[in-house]
Design a protein around this motif. Structure first.
Motif, short mmCIF file in Angstrom:
data_model
loop_
_atom_site.label_atom_id
_atom_site.label_comp_id
_atom_site.label_asym_id
_atom_site.label_seq_id
_atom_site.Cartn_x
_atom_site.Cartn_y
_atom_site.Cartn_z
N VAL A 171 -6.62 -4.16 8.31
CA VAL A 171 -5.79 -3.58 9.26
C VAL A 171 -4.62 -4.25 9.47
N HIS A 172 -3.53 -3.48 9.92
CA HIS A 172 -2.25 -4.01 10.31
C HIS A 172 -1.69 -3.40 11.43
N HIS A 173 -1.48 -4.07 12.47
CA HIS A 173 -1.09 -3.61 13.78
C HIS A 173 0.45 -3.81 13.66
N GLY A 174 1.14 -2.84 13.66
CA GLY A 174 2.79 -2.50 13.89
C GLY A 174 3.11 -1.27 13.05
N ARG A 175 4.54 -1.22 13.07
CA ARG A 175 5.24 -0.16 12.67
C ARG A 175 5.36 -0.42 11.07
N ALA A 176 5.14 0.45 10.19
CA ALA A 176 5.48 0.30 8.73
C ALA A 176 6.70 -0.01 8.58
N GLU A 177 7.78 0.51 9.39
CA GLU A 177 9.14 0.15 9.01
C GLU A 177 9.57 -1.23 9.19
N GLU A 178 8.73 -2.02 10.20
CA GLU A 178 8.92 -3.52 10.48
C GLU A 178 8.17 -4.37 9.43
N MET A 179 7.42 -4.02 8.45
CA MET A 179 6.50 -4.74 7.70
C MET A 179 7.80 -5.36 6.42
N LYS A 180 7.57 -6.64 6.15
CA LYS A 180 8.38 -7.24 5.03
C LYS A 180 7.24 -7.62 4.04
N LEU A 181 7.44 -7.20 2.92
CA LEU A 181 6.69 -7.53 1.62
C LEU A 181 7.28 -7.94 0.61
N ALA A 182 6.73 -9.04 -0.18
CA ALA A 182 7.35 -9.52 -1.37
C ALA A 182 7.04 -8.34 -2.43
N PRO A 183 7.90 -8.30 -3.47
CA PRO A 183 7.96 -7.23 -4.49
C PRO A 183 6.51 -7.23 -5.22
N SER A 184 5.67 -8.34 -5.33
CA SER A 184 4.38 -8.39 -5.85
C SER A 184 3.31 -7.97 -5.07
N ASP A 185 3.64 -7.81 -3.60
CA ASP A 185 2.74 -7.18 -2.55
C ASP A 185 2.85 -5.79 -2.24
N ARG A 186 3.89 -5.11 -2.94
CA ARG A 186 4.04 -3.82 -2.73
C ARG A 186 2.92 -2.73 -2.92
N PHE A 187 2.80 -1.69 -2.53
CA PHE A 187 1.59 -0.80 -2.77
C PHE A 187 1.88 0.03 -3.83
N ASP A 188 0.76 0.38 -4.55
CA ASP A 188 0.55 1.20 -5.67
C ASP A 188 0.66 2.82 -5.18
N LEU A 189 0.09 3.00 -3.78
CA LEU A 189 0.16 4.28 -3.42
C LEU A 189 -0.08 4.18 -1.91
N ILE A 190 0.61 4.99 -1.30
CA ILE A 190 0.91 5.07 0.32
C ILE A 190 0.45 6.45 0.65
N LEU A 191 -0.60 6.31 1.66
CA LEU A 191 -1.17 7.64 2.14
C LEU A 191 -0.27 7.91 3.54
N GLY A 192 -0.55 9.14 3.97
CA GLY A 192 0.17 9.42 5.32
C GLY A 192 -0.51 11.11 5.64
N ARG A 193 -0.90 11.01 6.71
CA ARG A 193 -1.62 12.48 7.30
C ARG A 193 -0.81 13.05 8.51
N SER A 194 0.15 13.74 8.14
CA SER A 194 1.02 14.50 9.15
C SER A 194 1.51 13.45 10.33
#
Length: 203
Positions: free
Chosen positions: A105-128
């Motif tokens: 789990v990650h507590h925080g806002r997605a727009e504040e996350m910083k990821l290296a290119p190699s750590d980016r996600f293959d799939l992002i999910l969201g529900r309304s």
């Protein structure tokens, strides 16, 4: 999992308490619509029980759709993100109780996350979680260039974006159960997400 949701829901509001939820309600309105996203015959998503990808569930709330999918896809790694820490405490406890080694789990806002290119996600999910342009503006830096966004929402997309999804399938059709949900599963590519994010106009 339904029993865990009901137990935690007496302590914090993970799902609506009005009317008081039952086990069948949790199964039919939350768990089954989540697992239905694995119907790759109708929805060309990269997620399957045998896939090994990095998945983010942004605005996971009570753990949907992330937790049921993590149970079904043990080879994929799931990061469940939310800005409300008490909900993540419940989600982490449920994942531990269920013995899920592929969930963090990650507590925080997605727009504040910083990821290296190699750590980016293959799939992002969201529900309304929010409007599509708003949501895409948050998650586009987190998505791999080869990745996909799978977003669950209902209503007329034309009011939010000019970008058409690569697939749009009613959740009830995916689940094979009429009226299990009034929402659709929408699939977008990385390029689509970038274009939709460009439509976002901060207030």
């Amino acid at each position: 999992m339904a029993d865990l949701i009901l137990d935690w829901n007496t302590k914090i509001n993970l799902i609506s308490r009005n009317p008081p939820p039952t086990k069948d309600h949790v199964l039919n309105r939350h768990i089954l619509p989540s697992v239905a996203l694995l119907n790759t015959n109708l929805l060309p998503s990269p997620l399957s029980p045998t896939s090994s990808i990095k998945v983010a569930d942004v605005g996971t709330g009570g753990g949907f759709p992330g937790l049921p999918l993590a149970i079904s896809c043990p080879e994929s790694d799931f990061t469940l993100i939310d800005s409300v820490n008490k909900k993540l405490v419940a989600v982490k406890s449920m994942a531990d109780t269920l013995g899920l080694k592929n969930v963090r789990v990650h507590h925080g806002r997605a727009e504040e996350m910083k990821l290296a290119p190699s750590d980016r996600f293959d799939l992002i999910l969201g529900r309304s979680v929010s409007s599509l342009p708003n949501f895409c503006s948050w998650v586009s830096p987190l998505l791999s260039p080869s990745g996909k966004l799978l977003y669950i929402k209902g209503g007329d997309l034309g009011e939010e974006t000019r970008v058409e999804p690569r697939a749009r399938v009613p959740i009830s059709t995916l689940a094979g159960i009429p009226d299990v949900s009034d929402k659709d599963a929408l699939l977008f590519t990385y390029d689509d997400v970038k274009r939709i994010a460009g439509e976002f106009k901060p207030k």
